[in-house]
Design a protein around this motif. Structure first.
Motif, mmCIF file in Angstrom:
data_model
loop_
_atom_site.group_PDB
_atom_site.id
_atom_site.type_symbol
_atom_site.label_atom_id
_atom_site.label_comp_id
_atom_site.label_asym_id
_atom_site.label_seq_id
_atom_site.Cartn_x
_atom_site.Cartn_y
_atom_site.Cartn_z
ATOM 1 N N ASP A 69 55.822 75.817 79.197
ATOM 2 C CA ASP A 69 54.925 75.033 78.138
ATOM 3 C C ASP A 69 53.142 74.334 78.915
ATOM 4 O O ASP A 69 53.283 73.656 79.449
ATOM 5 C CB ASP A 69 54.592 74.620 76.707
ATOM 6 C CG ASP A 69 53.506 74.878 76.162
ATOM 7 O OD1 ASP A 69 53.320 76.439 75.702
ATOM 8 O OD2 ASP A 69 52.983 74.064 75.095
ATOM 9 N N VAL A 70 51.808 75.024 78.860
ATOM 10 C CA VAL A 70 50.194 74.361 79.085
ATOM 11 C C VAL A 70 49.934 74.031 78.212
ATOM 12 O O VAL A 70 49.593 75.298 77.519
ATOM 13 C CB VAL A 70 50.306 75.080 80.725
ATOM 14 C CG1 VAL A 70 49.921 76.313 80.306
ATOM 15 C CG2 VAL A 70 49.122 74.664 80.500
ATOM 16 N N ARG A 71 49.182 73.241 77.904
ATOM 17 C CA ARG A 71 48.312 73.208 76.629
ATOM 18 C C ARG A 71 46.553 72.959 77.867
ATOM 19 O O ARG A 71 47.291 72.118 78.352
ATOM 20 C CB ARG A 71 48.771 72.512 75.762
ATOM 21 C CG ARG A 71 49.908 73.119 74.256
ATOM 22 C CD ARG A 71 50.171 71.492 74.146
ATOM 23 N NE ARG A 71 50.960 70.889 74.581
ATOM 24 C CZ ARG A 71 51.184 69.837 74.295
ATOM 25 N NH1 ARG A 71 50.859 69.128 73.115
ATOM 26 N NH2 ARG A 71 51.639 68.623 74.674
ATOM 27 N N VAL A 72 46.095 73.776 76.706
ATOM 28 C CA VAL A 72 44.343 72.761 77.258
ATOM 29 C C VAL A 72 43.974 71.758 76.447
ATOM 30 O O VAL A 72 43.591 72.678 75.511
ATOM 31 C CB VAL A 72 43.291 73.936 78.034
ATOM 32 C CG1 VAL A 72 41.993 73.173 78.133
ATOM 33 C CG2 VAL A 72 43.593 75.153 79.050
ATOM 34 N N LEU A 73 43.679 70.393 77.140
ATOM 35 C CA LEU A 73 43.319 69.418 75.643
ATOM 36 C C LEU A 73 42.246 68.974 76.516
ATOM 37 O O LEU A 73 41.317 69.269 77.650
ATOM 38 C CB LEU A 73 44.489 68.509 76.081
ATOM 39 C CG LEU A 73 45.856 68.560 75.725
ATOM 40 C CD1 LEU A 73 46.430 67.832 76.145
ATOM 41 C CD2 LEU A 73 45.952 69.300 74.588
ATOM 42 N N SER A 74 41.145 68.885 75.260
ATOM 43 C CA SER A 74 39.882 68.387 75.528
ATOM 44 C C SER A 74 40.065 66.914 75.538
ATOM 45 O O SER A 74 40.483 66.272 75.532
ATOM 46 C CB SER A 74 38.919 68.651 74.551
ATOM 47 O OG SER A 74 38.196 67.451 74.336
ATOM 48 N N GLY A 75 38.494 66.572 77.081
ATOM 49 C CA GLY A 75 38.618 65.581 78.002
ATOM 50 C C GLY A 75 39.802 64.602 78.660
ATOM 51 O O GLY A 75 40.905 65.977 78.782
ATOM 52 N N SER A 76 40.126 64.021 78.892
ATOM 53 C CA SER A 76 41.084 63.144 79.965
ATOM 54 C C SER A 76 42.531 62.715 78.858
ATOM 55 O O SER A 76 41.661 61.840 78.912
ATOM 56 C CB SER A 76 40.352 62.305 81.107
ATOM 57 O OG SER A 76 41.220 61.765 81.932
ATOM 58 N N VAL A 77 43.066 63.142 79.089
ATOM 59 C CA VAL A 77 44.394 62.565 78.137
ATOM 60 C C VAL A 77 45.118 63.028 78.878
ATOM 61 O O VAL A 77 45.455 63.147 80.365
ATOM 62 C CB VAL A 77 44.514 64.369 77.843
ATOM 63 C CG1 VAL A 77 45.654 63.471 76.358
ATOM 64 C CG2 VAL A 77 43.384 63.842 75.949
ATOM 65 N N SER A 78 46.333 61.692 78.545
ATOM 66 C CA SER A 78 47.486 60.672 78.656
ATOM 67 C C SER A 78 48.140 60.552 78.534
ATOM 68 O O SER A 78 48.409 60.203 77.589
ATOM 69 C CB SER A 78 47.349 59.939 80.654
ATOM 70 O OG SER A 78 47.292 58.547 80.012
ATOM 71 N N GLY A 79 49.103 60.464 78.879
ATOM 72 C CA GLY A 79 50.751 60.000 78.061
ATOM 73 C C GLY A 79 51.028 59.926 76.571
ATOM 74 O O GLY A 79 51.033 60.769 75.946
ATOM 75 N N ALA A 80 50.953 59.359 75.840
ATOM 76 C CA ALA A 80 51.716 58.978 74.403
ATOM 77 C C ALA A 80 50.349 59.469 73.786
ATOM 78 O O ALA A 80 49.948 60.395 72.347
ATOM 79 C CB ALA A 80 51.271 57.550 73.839
ATOM 80 N N THR A 81 48.755 60.238 73.969
ATOM 81 C CA THR A 81 48.235 60.466 73.691
ATOM 82 C C THR A 81 47.609 61.918 73.371
ATOM 83 O O THR A 81 47.105 62.131 72.638
ATOM 84 C CB THR A 81 46.439 59.943 74.322
ATOM 85 O OG1 THR A 81 46.228 60.396 75.493
ATOM 86 C CG2 THR A 81 46.140 58.062 74.084
#
Length: 163
Positions: A69-81
């Motif tokens: 599954d791939v999601r496009v997220l706004s901004g630079s995101v990693s780990g728990a966020t």
């Protein structure tokens, strides 16, 4: 094709206006052995030529057949966020038994950046099976940008003639 200006004076610069990204081609390896979400950051240009990070979050959802599954997220995101970032788009990346992309896969999404043209449509292109550019091998997740049709404003001097 970009619109180029060609001022009359040999001392005037040639310019190329900024162009928003509408298509970005990537080569990706996803870690087959990972049981967590892999996040890879890429960027897109807005209509003003400013770059913005977007995060691709990949989660293995099946091993037979192999699907992420791939999601496009706004901004630079990693780990728990990952779960708290605004989602811009979602899709599935399928693989064959050899862990090569099994179908032509694109992921469209729409985003608006402050001060730029609203509702920018962007397509992430993961390629097709014949290109062998998206894989799921037992190595660290990685991303390479192959092409982006967006760019920042540019100005340069070529002497007497700007092409």
């Amino acid at each position: 094709m970009a619109a180029w200006s060609r001022p009359g004076s040999a001392r005037s610069p040639c310019t190329q206006p900024a162009k928003a990204t509408s298509s970005r081609s990537l080569s990706v390896n996803l870690n087959y052995d990972s049981d967590t979400t892999d996040t890879l950051v890429t960027s897109v240009f807005d209509s003003l030529g400013v770059t913005h990070d977007v995060t691709l979050a990949f989660t293995k959802t099946s091993t037979t057949p192999l699907l992420f599954d791939v999601r496009v997220l706004s901004g630079s995101v990693s780990g728990a966020t990952v779960g708290f970032a605004p989602e811009l788009g979602r899709g599935v990346v399928p693989f064959d038994g050899e862990r090569i992309l099994s179908a032509y896969t694109v992921l469209p999404f729409t985003v608006s950046f402050p001060g730029a043209e609203p509702d920018q449509h962007v397509t992430i292109d993961f390629g097709d099976p014949d290109q062998f550019r998206t894989t799921a091998f037992s190595t660290a997740a990685a991303l390479w940008t192959l092409a982006d049709d967006g760019h920042a404003f540019s100005e340069y001097h070529f002497g007497l003639d700007c092409l």
